[in-house]
Design an enzyme around this catalytic site. Sequence first.
Site, PDB file in Angstrom:
ATOM      1  N   ARG A 211       0.851  -1.186   0.000  1.00 41.04           N
ATOM      2  CA  ARG A 211       0.000   0.000   0.000  1.00 41.04           C
ATOM      3  C   ARG A 211       0.889   1.239   0.000  1.00 41.04           C
ATOM      4  O   ARG A 211       1.899   1.294   0.714  1.00 41.04           O
ATOM      5  CB  ARG A 211      -0.894   0.029   1.242  1.00 41.04           C
ATOM      6  N   HIS A 259      -0.863  -0.252 -10.012  1.00 36.77           N
ATOM      7  CA  HIS A 259      -1.563  -1.120  -9.056  1.00 36.77           C
ATOM      8  C   HIS A 259      -2.096  -2.390  -9.751  1.00 36.77           C
ATOM      9  O   HIS A 259      -3.306  -2.668  -9.758  1.00 36.77           O
ATOM     10  CB  HIS A 259      -2.713  -0.367  -8.363  1.00 36.77           C
TER      11      HIS A 259
END
Length: 296
Positions: A211, A259
């Site tokens: 993250r 991502h």
Amino acid sequence: MSILLAADFDASEWAAWLPALQAALPGETLLRERTGDDIDIAIVANPPAGALHGLPGLKLVQSLWAGVDKLLRDPTLPTGVPLARMVDPAMNAAMAETALWAALALQRGFFDYAAQQRTGVWRQHGQRRADETRVAVLGLGQMGQTVAARLAQQGFIVSGWRTGSGPVDGVLAEADVVISLLPLTPATSGFFDRARFAQMRRGASFVNLARGAQVVEADLLSALDDGQLSRAVLDVFATEPLPTTHPFWQHPKVTVLPHVAAQTDPRSAAQVVAANIRALRSGQPLQHLVDRSRGY
Ligand code: GLV
């Protein structure tokens, strides 16, 4: 009772997910919108804040994403309802592929050769072996363990660390490549800061597949610019999509991925979701429940 699918999907994602989930859940009614309050299950993927507020019959929230940090930050998320995250072997395998690609490309200098190609430079560098390359995997959940095993199988010298397992500095100091697969919790927010980068071996590389909020981005840029780190491979960012003006995009020592290190695959994930829903319907134990006090 019906199942609410609350997601921030675009049209192509809806087109992939709805049929996959409907096929895996014959006899269940799947709703894209809240049309009544007979909803007892919510399948969620980045739902808008408040999407699950005021559903009195809710018995299960099933995430399609592995990381539930964003969900847990929604103060209207019902607290008494079991929350399950996505644990899918296909996703673990995809993550292991990404980690292996990054580790191999770092070991063999392929990112540097890609940069050389852009300026037409033919220059050969020394070749380092996998068994001379130390990789630290931070975060040893389902994904971290799969990644560590895959890297070890490739011949890398792999060490692992998880939050709460003692000091991290020794692990960081030894590694040529540090790969983060840590869950985002209050304890790991801003984890990779100036002090942590300073604990790493000079010239090490940093790979973030976890993250973005775990990284103090300004500190990472300084560590790259002053040579403390030689490269960063980043799949996740504090702000996503990464703003077009962000310095990471053009930085010669940064590789940016949008991502995609391990995307949830509707084909396999729908089966994982269906198994948990069948368990709920038949009173069997639910799988992959999140411990809210731990945050993952
Ligand atoms: C992706 O980042 C996920 O949490 O599944």
